[in-house]
Structures are given as C-alpha cells and as structure tokens.
Design a protein around this motif. Structure first.
Motif, short mmCIF file in Angstrom:
data_model
loop_
_atom_site.label_atom_id
_atom_site.label_comp_id
_atom_site.label_asym_id
_atom_site.label_seq_id
_atom_site.Cartn_x
_atom_site.Cartn_y
_atom_site.Cartn_z
N MET A 25 -119.96 -64.84 31.04
CA MET A 25 -119.00 -65.58 30.22
C MET A 25 -117.86 -66.12 31.08
O MET A 25 -117.41 -67.26 30.90
CB MET A 25 -118.44 -64.69 29.11
CG MET A 25 -119.47 -64.26 28.09
SD MET A 25 -120.22 -65.64 27.19
CE MET A 25 -118.80 -66.25 26.32
N MET A 26 -117.38 -65.31 32.04
CA MET A 26 -116.31 -65.77 32.92
C MET A 26 -116.81 -66.91 33.80
O MET A 26 -116.09 -67.86 34.07
CB MET A 26 -115.79 -64.61 33.78
CG MET A 26 -114.57 -64.98 34.59
SD MET A 26 -113.15 -65.47 33.56
CE MET A 26 -112.68 -63.86 32.92
N ARG A 27 -118.05 -66.81 34.26
CA ARG A 27 -118.64 -67.88 35.07
C ARG A 27 -118.66 -69.19 34.27
O ARG A 27 -118.26 -70.24 34.77
CB ARG A 27 -120.05 -67.48 35.49
CG ARG A 27 -120.70 -68.43 36.47
CD ARG A 27 -122.07 -67.96 36.90
NE ARG A 27 -122.12 -66.58 37.37
CZ ARG A 27 -121.77 -66.18 38.59
NH1 ARG A 27 -121.31 -67.04 39.47
NH2 ARG A 27 -121.88 -64.91 38.92
N VAL A 31 -116.64 -72.56 35.34
CA VAL A 31 -117.39 -73.80 35.59
C VAL A 31 -116.90 -74.91 34.67
O VAL A 31 -116.76 -76.07 35.08
CB VAL A 31 -118.91 -73.57 35.43
CG1 VAL A 31 -119.66 -74.88 35.37
CG2 VAL A 31 -119.42 -72.70 36.58
N SER A 32 -116.57 -74.58 33.43
CA SER A 32 -116.13 -75.60 32.48
C SER A 32 -114.65 -75.94 32.63
O SER A 32 -114.16 -76.85 31.97
CB SER A 32 -116.41 -75.14 31.05
OG SER A 32 -115.58 -74.05 30.71
N GLY A 33 -113.94 -75.22 33.50
CA GLY A 33 -112.54 -75.52 33.74
C GLY A 33 -111.56 -74.83 32.79
O GLY A 33 -110.37 -75.10 32.83
N LEU A 34 -112.07 -73.94 31.96
CA LEU A 34 -111.18 -73.22 31.03
C LEU A 34 -110.33 -72.18 31.74
O LEU A 34 -109.22 -71.87 31.30
CB LEU A 34 -111.99 -72.53 29.93
CG LEU A 34 -112.70 -73.46 28.96
CD1 LEU A 34 -113.62 -72.65 28.04
CD2 LEU A 34 -111.69 -74.23 28.14
N VAL A 35 -110.87 -71.63 32.84
CA VAL A 35 -110.17 -70.61 33.62
C VAL A 35 -110.31 -70.97 35.09
O VAL A 35 -111.44 -71.24 35.54
CB VAL A 35 -110.81 -69.21 33.37
CG1 VAL A 35 -110.19 -68.15 34.26
CG2 VAL A 35 -110.70 -68.83 31.92
N PRO A 36 -109.22 -70.99 35.85
CA PRO A 36 -109.36 -71.21 37.29
C PRO A 36 -110.23 -70.10 37.90
O PRO A 36 -110.10 -68.92 37.54
CB PRO A 36 -107.93 -71.13 37.82
CG PRO A 36 -107.07 -71.45 36.63
CD PRO A 36 -107.82 -70.88 35.45
N ALA A 37 -111.12 -70.47 38.81
CA ALA A 37 -112.07 -69.51 39.37
C ALA A 37 -111.38 -68.30 39.99
O ALA A 37 -111.82 -67.17 39.82
CB ALA A 37 -112.98 -70.19 40.38
#
Length: 66
Positions: A25-27, A31-37
């Motif tokens: 889910m974090m990945r 990837v979608s830009g919702l959370v900085p890697a």
C-alpha cells in the motif's frame, strides 16, 4: 483485503480475494505521488521499530518506487 498476516493473506488469496499488505500500500501511495518515497520508507521503518512485522521494506526510498 489489506493484511500483514501471512496466513490470512494466503487464505484470502486462495479464495480469489485481492490481497495487499502495508508495504504494498505504501508503494502504491509513493508511486502515485500521494506520499514522498522517503517519507513512506521512514514511516515503514518506524512501524517496524514499534514491533510491527512488515515484509519487504525496501532498502532505499528509490526502491519504494519500483
């Protein structure tokens, strides 16, 4: 279904249920830009330090994007 319980995940998968875990889910969020890697990886590591058993935490923030 979202679970980090291996047996529950295998049970659901055998019944045709799509299964995701916390790292997956974090990945997707990274990837979608919702959370900085970098933030996503840091959160996963913090969760692990509190006793959560997460499989497949990436070695770097860049790896979270793969």
């Amino acid at each position: 279904m979202i679970t980090d319980d291996g047996e529950a995940g295998r049970y659901a998968h055998r019944r045709g249920i799509c299964v995701k875990d916390t790292v997956g889910m974090m990945r997707e969020a990274a990837v979608s830009g919702l959370v900085p890697a970098g933030d996503g990886r840091s959160l996963l590591l913090a969760m692990e330090q509190t006793g959560r058993h997460l499989r497949g935490i990436p070695h770097s923030a860049e790896d979270l994007l793969r």
